[in-house]
Design a protein around this motif. Structure first.
Motif, short mmCIF file in Angstrom:
data_model
loop_
_atom_site.label_atom_id
_atom_site.label_comp_id
_atom_site.label_asym_id
_atom_site.label_seq_id
_atom_site.Cartn_x
_atom_site.Cartn_y
_atom_site.Cartn_z
N ASN A 123 0.81 -1.23 0.00
CA ASN A 123 0.00 0.00 0.00
C ASN A 123 0.84 1.27 0.00
O ASN A 123 0.76 2.10 0.91
CB ASN A 123 -0.94 0.00 1.20
N PRO A 124 1.69 1.47 -1.00
CA PRO A 124 2.57 2.64 -1.02
C PRO A 124 1.86 3.97 -1.17
O PRO A 124 2.47 5.01 -0.92
CB PRO A 124 3.47 2.36 -2.23
N LEU A 125 0.58 3.95 -1.57
CA LEU A 125 -0.20 5.18 -1.67
C LEU A 125 -1.26 5.26 -0.59
O LEU A 125 -2.12 6.13 -0.63
CB LEU A 125 -0.85 5.29 -3.06
N GLY A 126 -1.17 4.34 0.40
CA GLY A 126 -2.15 4.32 1.46
C GLY A 126 -3.46 3.68 1.00
O GLY A 126 -3.60 3.26 -0.16
N PHE A 127 -4.42 3.59 1.91
CA PHE A 127 -5.73 3.07 1.54
C PHE A 127 -6.75 3.47 2.59
O PHE A 127 -6.41 3.83 3.71
CB PHE A 127 -5.71 1.54 1.38
N ALA A 128 -8.01 3.39 2.20
CA ALA A 128 -9.12 3.57 3.13
C ALA A 128 -10.18 2.56 2.73
O ALA A 128 -10.65 2.54 1.59
CB ALA A 128 -9.67 4.98 3.06
N SER A 129 -10.50 1.66 3.67
CA SER A 129 -11.50 0.63 3.42
C SER A 129 -12.34 0.47 4.67
O SER A 129 -11.91 -0.13 5.65
CB SER A 129 -10.79 -0.70 3.07
N GLY A 130 -13.55 1.03 4.65
CA GLY A 130 -14.37 1.03 5.84
C GLY A 130 -13.67 1.83 6.94
O GLY A 130 -13.27 2.97 6.74
N GLN A 131 -13.51 1.20 8.09
CA GLN A 131 -12.83 1.87 9.19
C GLN A 131 -11.33 1.61 9.17
O GLN A 131 -10.60 2.16 10.00
CB GLN A 131 -13.41 1.41 10.53
N GLU A 132 -10.87 0.79 8.25
CA GLU A 132 -9.44 0.53 8.13
C GLU A 132 -8.82 1.54 7.19
O GLU A 132 -9.39 1.88 6.15
CB GLU A 132 -9.20 -0.88 7.60
N ARG A 133 -7.66 2.01 7.56
CA ARG A 133 -6.98 2.94 6.67
C ARG A 133 -5.49 2.97 6.99
O ARG A 133 -5.06 2.63 8.10
CB ARG A 133 -7.57 4.35 6.76
N LYS A 134 -4.73 3.36 6.01
CA LYS A 134 -3.30 3.58 6.17
C LYS A 134 -2.97 4.89 5.49
O LYS A 134 -3.28 5.09 4.31
CB LYS A 134 -2.49 2.45 5.54
N ALA A 135 -2.37 5.80 6.23
CA ALA A 135 -1.96 7.07 5.62
C ALA A 135 -0.91 6.80 4.55
O ALA A 135 -0.07 5.91 4.69
CB ALA A 135 -1.39 8.00 6.68
N SER A 136 -0.96 7.56 3.50
CA SER A 136 -0.02 7.35 2.41
C SER A 136 1.41 7.61 2.86
O SER A 136 1.72 8.69 3.38
CB SER A 136 -0.35 8.29 1.25
N PRO A 137 2.32 6.64 2.65
CA PRO A 137 3.74 6.88 2.94
C PRO A 137 4.38 7.86 1.96
O PRO A 137 5.46 8.39 2.23
CB PRO A 137 4.38 5.50 2.83
N LEU A 138 3.73 8.07 0.82
CA LEU A 138 4.18 9.08 -0.14
C LEU A 138 3.39 10.35 0.13
O LEU A 138 2.18 10.40 -0.12
CB LEU A 138 3.99 8.62 -1.57
N LYS A 139 4.07 11.36 0.64
CA LYS A 139 3.40 12.59 1.02
C LYS A 139 3.79 13.70 0.04
O LYS A 139 4.96 13.84 -0.30
CB LYS A 139 3.77 12.97 2.45
N LEU A 140 2.81 14.47 -0.37
CA LEU A 140 3.02 15.54 -1.34
C LEU A 140 2.52 16.85 -0.76
O LEU A 140 1.46 16.90 -0.14
CB LEU A 140 2.29 15.23 -2.65
N LYS A 141 3.29 17.90 -0.95
CA LYS A 141 2.83 19.22 -0.56
C LYS A 141 3.27 20.22 -1.62
O LYS A 141 4.11 19.90 -2.47
CB LYS A 141 3.39 19.63 0.80
#
Length: 282
Positions: free
Chosen positions: A213-231
């Protein structure tokens, strides 16, 4: 009392209890600073030194509850004029949310609550600088919303990168300024939000499902913040995206697979990442 003045280069979706009323909150800033403390210093000792916590005995304190060593105060500069913005500007179907507009400025002040510590202040200065240059505030910060930036700061890219070298950024975290320049930061936020949908927990490399999940994910209440951060950052030649690829403890997943997926879908971000050398990461 020390202070820094910052502005938002992109809409900031930050609010308190009332989600319809965007505001700049010291508590929200503290949460961001905790993240950058962990990124720079790894262990919990630095986080407890700066911000305290509730498991102090595990970290050598006499009590479980440890008070924050730093108190923050926020003052907006000028009146707040919130309005609605696209949450994901590449896809208007994702809806809008009230936010603070680009150009909103605020001042962040702080002081030590506990006895003075040179170590605490040195670490705080590094954490603040990392957040100013690489972070943001509010929802969707990993995709360039709420990009904070020092007021009246427009460095050359080389000078910006040189300034980052003063920070204890671990070798597993890579930072690059991407090549495209724009006068309108919202154009860059549109590129940042236009990626591929996160797959959830499945780790197979099929149908756009990306290992780790290098771009993160959101599935229901499960989620992972994206390790690739852009600003978005403002440089002497215009605004650019700044990318932070966080692979501490392997959390970054297969970024090369993500870039290939972006290329297959002809996403503009793909070639910017390739041009910045992210396909050469090990």
């Amino acid at each position: 009392m020390p202070a820094i003045q910052l502005e938002f280069l992109t809409p900031c979706f930050c609010a308190g209890v009332d989600k319809t009323k965007p505001e700049v909150r010291a508590a929200s800033i503290r949460g961001q600073l905790r993240f950058w403390t962990r990124l720079l210093y790894g262990v919990a000792d630095a986080e407890y030194l700066l911000f305290g916590g509730i498991k102090g005995k595990l970290h050598g304190y006499a009590d479980e509850a440890v008070a924050s060593g730093i108190v923050f105060r926020v003052q907006t500069l000028g009146s707040l004029q919130p309005r609605s913005f696209d949450l994901c500007p590449h896809d208007s179907d994702k809806g809008q949310r009230p936010g603070l507009p680009p150009g909103t400025c605020f001042e962040l002040r702080w002081f030590e609550r506990l006895r003075h510590s040179d170590d605490r202040i040195a670490k705080l200065n590094n954490v603040l600088l990392a957040w100013e240059l690489l972070g943001g505030l509010g929802a969707r910060t990993t995709r360039a919303a709420g990009s904070v930036w020092p007021v009246d700061y427009s460095p050359a890219v080389a000078d910006f990168m040189q300034r980052l070298k003063a920070l204890p950024i671990p070798s597993s975290v890579r930072v690059q300024v991407l090549g495209r320049t724009e006068t309108n930061p919202e154009t860059l936020r549109k590129i940042a939000t236009d990626t591929v949908k996160g797959p959830g927990r499945n780790s197979g490399a099929i149908k756009g499902v990306l290992p780790g999940n290098p771009l993160g994910f959101a599935s229901g209440q499960e989620r992972k913040a994206s390790p690739l951060k852009l600003k978005v950052g403002r440089f002497e030649d215009g605004c650019r995206l700044v990318a932070v690829a966080d692979n501490r403890d392997g959390r970054g997943g297969d970024l090369l697979a993500a870039i290939r997926a972006l290329q297959l879908r002809e996403k503009p971000l793909a070639e910017l990442l390739v041009g910045a050398g992210f396909t050469q990461m090990r």
